[in-house]
Design a protein around this motif. Structure first.
Motif, PDB file in Angstrom:
ATOM      1  N   GLY A  26      51.496 -26.429   6.138  1.00 55.62           N
ATOM      2  CA  GLY A  26      50.098 -26.679   6.495  1.00 55.62           C
ATOM      3  C   GLY A  26      50.003 -27.207   7.907  1.00 55.62           C
ATOM      4  O   GLY A  26      50.887 -26.973   8.728  1.00 55.62           O
ATOM      5  N   ALA A  27      48.920 -27.934   8.180  1.00 48.65           N
ATOM      6  CA  ALA A  27      48.751 -28.486   9.527  1.00 48.65           C
ATOM      7  C   ALA A  27      47.838 -29.704   9.481  1.00 48.65           C
ATOM      8  O   ALA A  27      46.911 -29.775   8.666  1.00 48.65           O
ATOM      9  N   TRP A  28      48.121 -30.638  10.372  1.00 49.04           N
ATOM     10  CA  TRP A  28      47.208 -31.755  10.594  1.00 49.04           C
ATOM     11  C   TRP A  28      46.195 -31.284  11.625  1.00 49.04           C
ATOM     12  O   TRP A  28      46.567 -30.826  12.704  1.00 49.04           O
ATOM     13  N   ILE A  29      44.925 -31.375  11.281  1.00 54.53           N
ATOM     14  CA  ILE A  29      43.857 -30.900  12.159  1.00 54.53           C
ATOM     15  C   ILE A  29      42.784 -31.967  12.269  1.00 54.53           C
ATOM     16  O   ILE A  29      42.749 -32.920  11.483  1.00 54.53           O
ATOM     17  N   THR A  30      41.930 -31.829  13.252  1.00 53.89           N
ATOM     18  CA  THR A  30      40.740 -32.660  13.374  1.00 53.89           C
ATOM     19  C   THR A  30      39.548 -31.760  13.125  1.00 53.89           C
ATOM     20  O   THR A  30      39.430 -30.700  13.743  1.00 53.89           O
ATOM     21  N   ILE A  31      38.678 -32.177  12.209  1.00 53.49           N
ATOM     22  CA  ILE A  31      37.532 -31.353  11.833  1.00 53.49           C
ATOM     23  C   ILE A  31      36.225 -32.091  12.096  1.00 53.49           C
ATOM     24  O   ILE A  31      36.196 -33.320  12.195  1.00 53.49           O
ATOM     25  N   ARG A  32      35.162 -31.307  12.220  1.00 50.37           N
ATOM     26  CA  ARG A  32      33.805 -31.865  12.286  1.00 50.37           C
ATOM     27  C   ARG A  32      33.028 -31.248  11.133  1.00 50.37           C
ATOM     28  O   ARG A  32      32.946 -30.027  11.003  1.00 50.37           O
ATOM     29  N   TRP A  33      32.467 -32.098  10.289  1.00 49.15           N
ATOM     30  CA  TRP A  33      31.589 -31.629   9.231  1.00 49.15           C
ATOM     31  C   TRP A  33      30.272 -31.255   9.908  1.00 49.15           C
ATOM     32  O   TRP A  33      29.546 -32.124  10.404  1.00 49.15           O
ATOM     33  N   ASN A  34      29.962 -29.963   9.960  1.00 51.59           N
ATOM     34  CA  ASN A  34      28.795 -29.502  10.718  1.00 51.59           C
ATOM     35  C   ASN A  34      27.481 -30.069  10.189  1.00 51.59           C
ATOM     36  O   ASN A  34      26.571 -30.360  10.950  1.00 51.59           O
ATOM     37  N   ARG A  35      27.375 -30.225   8.894  1.00 50.45           N
ATOM     38  CA  ARG A  35      26.126 -30.711   8.305  1.00 50.45           C
ATOM     39  C   ARG A  35      25.869 -32.177   8.652  1.00 50.45           C
ATOM     40  O   ARG A  35      24.736 -32.596   8.834  1.00 50.45           O
ATOM     41  N   ASP A  58      27.730 -33.905  11.160  1.00 50.27           N
ATOM     42  CA  ASP A  58      28.233 -34.194  12.503  1.00 50.27           C
ATOM     43  C   ASP A  58      29.239 -35.355  12.465  1.00 50.27           C
ATOM     44  O   ASP A  58      29.204 -36.252  13.291  1.00 50.27           O
ATOM     45  N   TYR A  59      30.103 -35.316  11.465  1.00 52.40           N
ATOM     46  CA  TYR A  59      31.107 -36.358  11.260  1.00 52.40           C
ATOM     47  C   TYR A  59      32.485 -35.787  11.590  1.00 52.40           C
ATOM     48  O   TYR A  59      32.846 -34.715  11.121  1.00 52.40           O
ATOM     49  N   THR A  86      29.204 -24.925  -0.965  1.00 56.68           N
ATOM     50  CA  THR A  86      30.022 -24.700   0.217  1.00 56.68           C
ATOM     51  C   THR A  86      29.520 -25.564   1.363  1.00 56.68           C
ATOM     52  O   THR A  86      28.393 -26.050   1.348  1.00 56.68           O
ATOM     53  N   THR A  87      30.377 -25.718   2.353  1.00 57.73           N
ATOM     54  CA  THR A  87      29.983 -26.388   3.583  1.00 57.73           C
ATOM     55  C   THR A  87      30.813 -25.828   4.730  1.00 57.73           C
ATOM     56  O   THR A  87      31.877 -25.259   4.514  1.00 57.73           O
ATOM     57  N   GLU A  88      30.302 -25.998   5.936  1.00 56.20           N
ATOM     58  CA  GLU A  88      31.008 -25.533   7.128  1.00 56.20           C
ATOM     59  C   GLU A  88      31.666 -26.716   7.819  1.00 56.20           C
ATOM     60  O   GLU A  88      31.052 -27.769   7.982  1.00 56.20           O
ATOM     61  N   VAL A  89      32.913 -26.509   8.225  1.00 59.40           N
ATOM     62  CA  VAL A  89      33.608 -27.485   9.062  1.00 59.40           C
ATOM     63  C   VAL A  89      34.167 -26.740  10.263  1.00 59.40           C
ATOM     64  O   VAL A  89      34.606 -25.599  10.149  1.00 59.40           O
ATOM     65  N   THR A  90      34.099 -27.379  11.411  1.00 59.08           N
ATOM     66  CA  THR A  90      34.636 -26.795  12.636  1.00 59.08           C
ATOM     67  C   THR A  90      35.971 -27.453  12.952  1.00 59.08           C
ATOM     68  O   THR A  90      36.084 -28.681  12.931  1.00 59.08           O
ATOM     69  N   VAL A  91      36.979 -26.645  13.214  1.00 56.95           N
ATOM     70  CA  VAL A  91      38.295 -27.161  13.600  1.00 56.95           C
ATOM     71  C   VAL A  91      38.223 -27.522  15.084  1.00 56.95           C
ATOM     72  O   VAL A  91      38.047 -26.653  15.935  1.00 56.95           O
ATOM     73  N   LEU A  92      38.325 -28.796  15.379  1.00 57.98           N
ATOM     74  CA  LEU A  92      38.266 -29.253  16.768  1.00 57.98           C
ATOM     75  C   LEU A  92      39.628 -29.174  17.440  1.00 57.98           C
ATOM     76  O   LEU A  92      39.725 -28.857  18.620  1.00 57.98           O
ATOM     77  N   SER A  93      40.686 -29.479  16.682  1.00 62.79           N
ATOM     78  CA  SER A  93      42.032 -29.392  17.245  1.00 62.79           C
ATOM     79  C   SER A  93      43.039 -29.210  16.123  1.00 62.79           C
ATOM     80  O   SER A  93      42.807 -29.646  14.998  1.00 62.79           O
ATOM     81  N   VAL A  94      44.125 -28.547  16.447  1.00 58.50           N
ATOM     82  CA  VAL A  94      45.268 -28.442  15.541  1.00 58.50           C
ATOM     83  C   VAL A  94      46.313 -29.386  16.113  1.00 58.50           C
ATOM     84  O   VAL A  94      46.930 -29.109  17.134  1.00 58.50           O
TER      85      VAL A  94
END
Length: 168
Positions: A104-113, A115-116, A89-97
Motif C-alpha cells: 500500500g502507501a502512506w498518503i495525504t488526503i483531503r475530504w472534498n466534502r 475540506d479536511y 460514497t464520498t470523494e477524497v483528493t490525494v494531495l501527496s503520496v
C-alpha cells in the motif's frame, strides 16, 4: 518510468512559442529572398525542415491534450454514475503520496466534502495512485461515525475504492 495520468499535458511552453515565432519570422523573408535570388535555397530548406519538425511537435502536444481531456471526461462520467448508486460514497483528493510500500502507501488526503486534510493508509490497488487523483470511496463506518472524533490516520481498503479521476 510511468507518466502521471493525472497531470494535464502542456500544449504550449514559452520555449516552443518563441522557437515557432522565430522560425516563422525567418521563413517569410527567406522565401521572398529565394524567389528573388535562387542561390539561397538551402537556407529555405533548413527553415522548412525546422517548420515541419515544429508542426509535428505542435500536433503531438495538441493530440495528447485532447486525448487527456477525453479520457478525463470519461473517468468523471464513471465517477458520477457510481456516485449516484445506492451505496454511500464520498470523494477524497490525494494531495501527496508520502511513502509507497509493496502492500500500500502512506498518503495525504483531503475530504472534498469537509475540506479536511489528514494522513491515510491506502491498500495496494491495481493501478498506481498519483497526487491529484480524486478517489471515489465507500467510507468505513467503523472509522468515521457521527459524533465521534476523526481518526488520526484513516485507512482505505482496496475494495472501498470504487474509481478515480484526475482533479480538474
Amino acid at each position: 518510468m510511468p507518466v502521471n495520468p493525472v497531470l494535464k499535458p502542456k500544449v504550449a511552453t514559452p520555449t516552443l512559442i518563441v522557437i515557432s515565432a522565430v522560425t516563422l519570422a525567418l521563413a517569410i523573408p527567406l522565401a521572398a529572398m529565394t524567389f528573388s535570388f535562387p542561390t539561397n535555397s538551402w537556407a529555405l530548406a533548413v527553415v522548412a525542415a525546422a517548420g515541419l519538425i515544429l508542426s509535428f511537435v505542435w500536433y503531438r502536444r495538441i493530440h495528447a491534450n485532447r486525448a487527456w481531456k477525453t479520457s478525463s471526461r470519461e473517468q468523471w462520467q464513471v465517477l458520477e454514475s457510481l456516485k449516484n448508486t445506492a451505496v454511500t460514497t464520498t470523494e477524497v483528493t490525494v494531495l501527496s503520496v508520502d511513502s509507497p510500500q509493496p502492500t500500500g502507501a502512506w498518503i495525504t488526503i483531503r475530504w472534498n466534502r469537509f475540506d479536511y486534510i489528514q494522513p491515510a493508509w491506502i491498500e495496494a490497488l491495481p493501478e498506481p495512485i498519483w497526487p491529484g487523483s480524486v478517489l471515489l470511496i465507500r467510507p468505513d463506518p467503523i472509522q468515521v461515525r457521527h459524533g465521534a472524533p476523526w481518526p488520526t490516520t484513516y485507512s482505505i481498503a482496496a475494495d472501498h475504492v470504487l474509481t478515480w479521476a484526475p482533479q480538474l
